[in-house]
Write a protein that holds these residues in place. Structure first.
Motif, PDB file in Angstrom:
ATOM      1  N   SER A 252       0.828  -1.209   0.000  1.00 31.33           N
ATOM      2  CA  SER A 252       0.000   0.000   0.000  1.00 31.33           C
ATOM      3  C   SER A 252       0.862   1.259   0.000  1.00 31.33           C
ATOM      4  N   ASP A 253       1.907   1.240   0.817  1.00 29.92           N
ATOM      5  CA  ASP A 253       2.775   2.411   0.902  1.00 29.92           C
ATOM      6  C   ASP A 253       3.511   2.658  -0.413  1.00 29.92           C
ATOM      7  N   ILE A 254       4.022   1.591  -1.013  1.00 31.43           N
ATOM      8  CA  ILE A 254       4.796   1.718  -2.246  1.00 31.43           C
ATOM      9  C   ILE A 254       3.915   2.166  -3.416  1.00 31.43           C
ATOM     10  N   GLU A 255       2.714   1.588  -3.500  1.00 34.25           N
ATOM     11  CA  GLU A 255       1.829   1.856  -4.639  1.00 34.25           C
ATOM     12  C   GLU A 255       0.866   3.012  -4.391  1.00 34.25           C
ATOM     13  N   ASP A 256       0.931   3.599  -3.185  1.00 34.99           N
ATOM     14  CA  ASP A 256       0.038   4.697  -2.809  1.00 34.99           C
ATOM     15  C   ASP A 256      -1.431   4.280  -2.858  1.00 34.99           C
ATOM     16  N   TYR A 257      -1.700   3.072  -2.365  1.00 34.96           N
ATOM     17  CA  TYR A 257      -3.074   2.596  -2.202  1.00 34.96           C
ATOM     18  C   TYR A 257      -3.560   2.919  -0.790  1.00 34.96           C
ATOM     19  N   SER A 258      -4.874   2.911  -0.606  1.00 32.82           N
ATOM     20  CA  SER A 258      -5.428   3.042   0.732  1.00 32.82           C
ATOM     21  C   SER A 258      -4.857   1.945   1.626  1.00 32.82           C
ATOM     22  N   ARG A 259      -4.582   2.281   2.865  1.00 36.88           N
ATOM     23  CA  ARG A 259      -3.906   1.392   3.801  1.00 36.88           C
ATOM     24  C   ARG A 259      -4.916   0.752   4.750  1.00 36.88           C
ATOM     25  N   PHE A 260      -4.647  -0.470   5.164  1.00 42.03           N
ATOM     26  CA  PHE A 260      -5.515  -1.103   6.150  1.00 42.03           C
ATOM     27  C   PHE A 260      -5.484  -0.292   7.445  1.00 42.03           C
ATOM     28  N   ALA A 261      -6.669   0.094   7.893  1.00 41.15           N
ATOM     29  CA  ALA A 261      -6.781   0.900   9.109  1.00 41.15           C
ATOM     30  C   ALA A 261      -6.888   0.037  10.359  1.00 41.15           C
ATOM     31  N   CYS A 262      -7.298  -1.221  10.192  1.00 40.93           N
ATOM     32  CA  CYS A 262      -7.464  -2.067  11.372  1.00 40.93           C
ATOM     33  C   CYS A 262      -7.261  -3.536  11.020  1.00 40.93           C
ATOM     34  N   MET A 263      -7.050  -4.309  12.060  1.00 39.01           N
ATOM     35  CA  MET A 263      -6.892  -5.756  11.958  1.00 39.01           C
ATOM     36  C   MET A 263      -7.877  -6.417  12.906  1.00 39.01           C
ATOM     37  N   GLN A 264      -8.460  -7.508  12.454  1.00 35.60           N
ATOM     38  CA  GLN A 264      -9.413  -8.273  13.253  1.00 35.60           C
ATOM     39  C   GLN A 264      -8.818  -9.664  13.526  1.00 35.60           C
ATOM     40  N   PRO A 265      -8.110  -9.823  14.653  1.00 38.25           N
ATOM     41  CA  PRO A 265      -7.526 -11.117  14.978  1.00 38.25           C
ATOM     42  C   PRO A 265      -8.342 -11.838  16.052  1.00 38.25           C
ATOM     43  N   GLU A 266      -8.164 -13.139  16.148  1.00 43.30           N
ATOM     44  CA  GLU A 266      -8.666 -13.845  17.324  1.00 43.30           C
ATOM     45  C   GLU A 266      -7.802 -13.420  18.505  1.00 43.30           C
ATOM     46  N   TYR A 267      -8.442 -12.999  19.591  1.00 39.89           N
ATOM     47  CA  TYR A 267      -7.662 -12.553  20.740  1.00 39.89           C
ATOM     48  C   TYR A 267      -8.537 -12.583  21.989  1.00 39.89           C
TER      49      TYR A 267
END
Length: 325
Positions: A169-184
């Motif tokens: 995302s950073d290299i290609e200037d795409y929208s970046r993941f704002a959050c992660m949904q893990p088992e926790y």
């Protein structure tokens, strides 16, 4: 209800997210009652929860339809509606995955079922080994640029995969993941040795799924007893996988703290997650008004660092997880 921002974004979300997988009829343990599901969502909104999480694959779209019905009369500007894409929605080619075609087809279907013009948080439900991450990110970026989606997120993958996605995302200037949904949860801490360090370092919000370990941390199961008929423990091998000695030791500490604080084990288990700085909003999955109000009460339960350490002591987080770590 308390609120926080999602990761490094400015998006305000309630400290608890209402998980909507229970709203459907695909499994025996689901609510299987559309009107009751709508009523429960309304009650959650009245209690100040503004963050709802579902997925297109939950009861093959039925959950999204129920959420759409429930929020039709709500203040849309205050709501944060989240859904996910990846799972199989039909047999045949392009019926699942994270190809550009599947994503663009499915977002339109989700928008229709949710009865909204835009999705606040659109998440990839799993990593897709068959689709280049560049293709997936380009499709998601297109949805953000065209206004169908406000933020994008991810769920359940390795730290390497997630880091690769963020880097791309950073290299290609795409929208970046704002959050992660893990088992926790207090008995499923393997992500501390996998995704959570990445999330903390990269300013990515964390919205854990199964924060009560499929009901194990509510205290309704006993070391020496079989799960009661009708519970998820009786129906699910996954839940019974938590029935190992070190997890019972964690539950013993949670029960002791709950008794000392005049709280319930579920509230203390959720309070432990809320105590973790990396966690924004655990995803709760109540099936009754009683369970919903109990979960919301966790926001008012304070744990000291010492008390949190008591809960953590029986476990050593490892990746990959060995059984139910």
């Amino acid at each position: 209800m308390a609120y926080t921002t999602l990761g490094d974004t400015g998006l305000d979300v309630s400290r608890l997210c209402l998980g909507c997988m229970n709203f459907g009829s695909e499994r025996s343990w689901m609510m299987n009652d559309r009107d009751a599901s709508v009523d429960l969502i309304h009650e959650a909104l009245d209690l100040g929860i503004n963050f709802l999480d579902t997925a297109n694959v939950y009861s093959t779209g039925e959950s999204e339809e129920i959420v759409g019905d429930a929020v039709a009369s709500a203040n849309r500007d205050e709501l944060v509606l989240a859904t996910k894409v990846f799972g199989e929605m039909r047999d045949g080619p392009n019926g699942s995955g994270l190809s550009r075609k599947h994503i663009l087809d499915q977002v339109e279907a989700s928008l229709d079922r949710l009865g909204t013009d835009y999705i606040d948080l659109y998440q990839i439900h799993r990593w897709d080994d068959d689709t280049p991450i560049e293709e997936t990110l380009a499709a998601l970026d297109h949805l953000v640029e065209t206004g169908r989606v406000r933020y994008i997120g991810a769920s359940t993958m390795t730290a390497y995969q997630f880091t690769k996605a963020l880097y791309t995302s950073d290299i290609e200037d795409y929208s970046r993941f704002a959050c992660m949904q893990p088992e926790y949860s207090a008995v499923a801490r393997h992500e501390e040795a996998n995704l959570l360090e990445v999330c903390e370092a990269e300013g990515v919000g964390v919205i854990p799924w199964s924060p009560l370990a499929g009901g194990f941390l509510t205290g309704k199961y006993e070391r020496d007893g079989d799960p009661t008929d009708g519970t998820r423990g009786a129906a699910s091998e996954s839940v019974r996988g938590y029935f190992i000695e070190e997890n019972w030791d964690v539950l013993d500490e949670i029960r002791a703290l709950a008794e000392a604080k005049g709280a319930t084990p579920a509230q203390v288990a959720l309070a432990w997650l809320l105590h973790r700085e990396v966690v924004d909003a655990p995803i709760i999955g109540p099936r009754s008004s009683e369970h919903l109000r109990e979960n919301v009460g966790a926001v008012s339960v304070d744990l000291s660092d010492e008390e949190a350490a008591r809960i953590e002591a029986p476990k050593t987080p490892r990746w990959p997880a060995a059984g139910k770590d």
